[in-house]
Design an enzyme around this catalytic site. Sequence first.
Site, mmCIF file in Angstrom:
data_model
loop_
_atom_site.group_PDB
_atom_site.id
_atom_site.type_symbol
_atom_site.label_atom_id
_atom_site.label_comp_id
_atom_site.label_asym_id
_atom_site.label_seq_id
_atom_site.Cartn_x
_atom_site.Cartn_y
_atom_site.Cartn_z
ATOM 1 N N LYS A 85 5.124 -1.860 8.162
ATOM 2 C CA LYS A 85 6.267 -1.253 7.473
ATOM 3 C C LYS A 85 7.428 -2.241 7.548
ATOM 4 C CE LYS A 85 9.376 2.763 7.667
ATOM 5 N NZ LYS A 85 9.694 3.996 8.413
ATOM 6 N N ASP A 129 11.277 15.650 10.492
ATOM 7 C CA ASP A 129 10.943 15.303 9.102
ATOM 8 C C ASP A 129 9.444 15.503 8.850
ATOM 9 O OD1 ASP A 129 11.537 14.554 6.524
ATOM 10 O OD2 ASP A 129 11.363 12.406 6.901
ATOM 11 N N ILE A 161 0.819 -1.217 0.000
ATOM 12 C CA ILE A 161 0.000 0.000 0.000
ATOM 13 C C ILE A 161 0.850 1.264 0.000
ATOM 14 C CG2 ILE A 161 -1.979 -1.097 1.095
ATOM 15 C CD1 ILE A 161 -1.075 0.056 3.749
ATOM 16 N N GLY A 162 2.147 1.132 0.038
ATOM 17 C CA GLY A 162 2.993 2.317 0.024
ATOM 18 C C GLY A 162 4.456 1.940 -0.004
ATOM 19 N N ARG A 163 5.268 2.882 -0.403
ATOM 20 C CA ARG A 163 6.707 2.638 -0.485
ATOM 21 C C ARG A 163 7.423 3.947 -0.175
ATOM 22 N NH1 ARG A 163 10.000 -1.300 -2.958
ATOM 23 N NH2 ARG A 163 8.108 -2.427 -3.536
ATOM 24 N N GLY A 164 8.394 3.872 0.722
ATOM 25 C CA GLY A 164 9.139 5.068 1.095
ATOM 26 C C GLY A 164 10.627 4.859 0.896
ATOM 27 N N TYR A 209 12.855 4.265 3.137
ATOM 28 C CA TYR A 209 13.489 3.277 3.998
ATOM 29 C C TYR A 209 12.668 2.004 4.177
ATOM 30 C CZ TYR A 209 16.555 7.139 5.178
ATOM 31 O OH TYR A 209 17.448 8.176 5.103
ATOM 32 N N GLY A 210 11.601 1.809 3.432
ATOM 33 C CA GLY A 210 10.849 0.579 3.591
ATOM 34 C C GLY A 210 9.598 0.547 2.747
#
Length: 895
Positions: free
Chosen positions: A650, A746, A627-630, A632-633
């Site tokens: 995550k 952040d 459902i998501g990608r950043g 760092y993970g």
Amino acid sequence: MLTSVPQEFRKFSSHCYTLRMILKDTSRSLEDIQANLSLGEELKEKLSSNVIGTLNHMLDDCYPGVLVFGQSCHAKAAFINYILEQSVLPLHSNNWRWIRLSYGLVKEVRLTLEHEYEIVEKLQAYEKPWITVPEIDLKRTEQEASADHCQALEIRLNTTFLKDKVNILVPPDYPSEYLSDILLKYLNSILPVIIYVVSDESLNDAHIKEIQVIKETFQDLPILFVSIMESDGITTSESLTESEQHFLQESSNNQSSISKSEQPNKKIWHLRNQLINLGYLSKNENNIFPVSRSFCTECNNSLICDYECKEKFVIFVQHTFKSYLLNMASMLSMIHNECLKSFILTTFDMAREIQITPQRIKYAQMTEAGLYRSLMDIAGKKQEEIAKIIQSTLQDMKQNAGEILGDCYNEGSNSQQPSAKPTTVEIQQVVLNKLGNYVAGQLVQSVGCLHENFTGTLQRCLENLEKNCKDQDGNVLASDAVKKIISAAYSIELKSSTSFSVIHSFIERLRKFLHSFQMPWVACSPQQYDFTWRLQTVINMLDSLSSSKLAKTVSTQFQEVVRSSHEAFQSAMRSLENQLSGKLERMEEQRIAIRKQYAPRFARLALESTSLCDLVQWGMPVLSREIGRGQYGVVFACERWGGVDPCAIKSVVPPDDRHWNDLAMEFYYTRTIPEHPRIVKLRGSVIDHQYGGGCSSAVLLIMERMSRDLYCGLRNGLSWPVRLQIAIDVIEGIRYLHSQGLVHRDIKLKNVLLDNDNRAKLTDFGFCIPEAMMSGSVVGTPVHMAPELLSGHYDSSVDVYAFGILFWYICANQVRLPYVFEQFHNKEQLWTSVRKGLRPECLPIFSKACWNLMERCWSAAPEDRPPLGEVQPILETIWRKATVDSPATGKIRET
């Protein structure tokens, strides 16, 4: 099934190995801290050595085993034969020794003492092949009548159940008064799974006493009561009628009590009621927990029938092992968290000490310099005032000359003296003492205001600076030097010969001066020294004294004392400053070591111990769609886990130790943040060592699943009142973090998540850190980074700057970069321009209030940025106006 028991032992052994490695790393780290850090002794006091000793004993010296008690040897034999699926022990027997069954490639029997030393004795099992152990080998001899000399029969079998280090232990059937001593002596190295087999319909007094001893010996460990239905062994489900099987299956699933009239088997329910009355079973729970139910460290006693044994015995073993693992992992986690708390508090104290000590030194020097100048001014420029004080004192003494003499002589006395000199000396002493007292009192009053201005705060400041440097190098302390300065003006001790007093010194000089020549009023011929003569002598002496000369003498002496004390103070401060400089350097070195070495090390250990707790308690989460990608993970959807439904996971694969440490610190700070509606709460973590086929380990951070992030929300369109509400939510979240001593560092669109009602929560605490733990590292997203972040010296106001940029996006209702930032090709160019004052442009849709707030938040100087407690009311005012202007689109904010 019973074949799953070895698997549970195998899993337990694997988890214990992991805990053992964590404990060894913890012990080494604690020894390192005690050797190199000043807080080592403090930590040693906080962390009782008993905790580490207990864990070492449980993990290194103990092994798991099934401990079988029962009403009779027949009941125990029937149960053991059933779970081993062979007739190993004779059914109709008694008076047993210790029995231990373990795995062996070859079936064998041997006799040992205290389960360690083999006894050379001829056993009947040696004489011929056997299926059931000969009864005579199990029985105690007359020499074994004492519990202290009970021998153990070791039986090794090549059976699947006993593989993977599964041990079954059967204590000897001694009376209950001996049982406690036997268990404590022989089971000190066992982590028992306790079984109590019941063959009769009820327990008699001896059995009840035995169970009570077991509970007292093993404290809170649960007991599985197994009821044997048949006299010749454990019943199988095939021996029951179809109606009995159907009823018992339903009763197994139903947790409520059932009346006797409805029971096909009255025996077990009679036993159940007895155990309930004795307090060994709960009324509302007649069975052990289902596998799907959440597990806690306190596992309850349970009662099962023999036909349930295959299924429920495995579950009971699983729950008992979970209880052991959770207790041990929790103890380790407690050690790690306690150390991390001490690290953070210590670094706060160190940072404060490093910052405030130079200010204290500066304050002490400035204050003492002011005191010195003031006193020297009194002694020099106000000499005329001192002369007036002395002149006034002399006039008063002349008018009261009779009273002066009355202190030493009776009026009208007519004593004879052989010469004039002794009488004259007495009169000089009286006059000078009186003069000194009067002048001292007047002088103290003239400088009295200085006492309040220079004593209290200065003294406390110096004592605080000297508390760790006291009496070093044999130097005079700065606080003592200040006391001497103050004593010169206020603490005049005329009567003490050892007093360091200005007036006392003045009187001594005056006395020597008077003794150096013949007094004009002393006659050469003998005469009567009556009171009238003495009175005249006093008046003549007072007339001969010059107030200006006395004032000069007092002033000179006063200046000498003050100057001498001031020089002593400066010397003491130089020595103190040198000592404190070295101390602060060592403190800074320790602060860096804590921040960069010890805190990350213990955070990683805490991550491992806490993750093991979560894995044991809730199991491995099942990842669903991405459902998501950043940076760092990767974030995956997940169904129910740990009571959170739905949740998001995550998954982070740290490539090296530095990333492991960063992730561990994020985990610790996030896990310790208390529940707050504007913060995404971390619910748990699991380390998956088989991630990617076992080539690397991944840390799975489990949290509540939100609807979307603010980036997606703005891209899809949000109304103005809703966007303002989100801004208020973000401010509330940042304020709460700051109240916990944390700085997010952040704040950006993707780190603000929205729920189904478009209420915002902060997430992604990868850069979140306490202010005192900040090392000056450059972290964050370039567009949102405050200028001072690049210098390495910053505080919580960087979050205010980041919010100002975030608020620009909220007001602009777009996710595209500000136009002035789009022209840069790399972050270095952007940072250079930001340091020079470049900020996002003002768009036509911005109101004056919103633009002013943005400009204040992203001010170049941190001190010019508004506190968040001031920002929130401004936003709320703008929001209220927006909801009035467009009530159809605005949501009324909950209070």
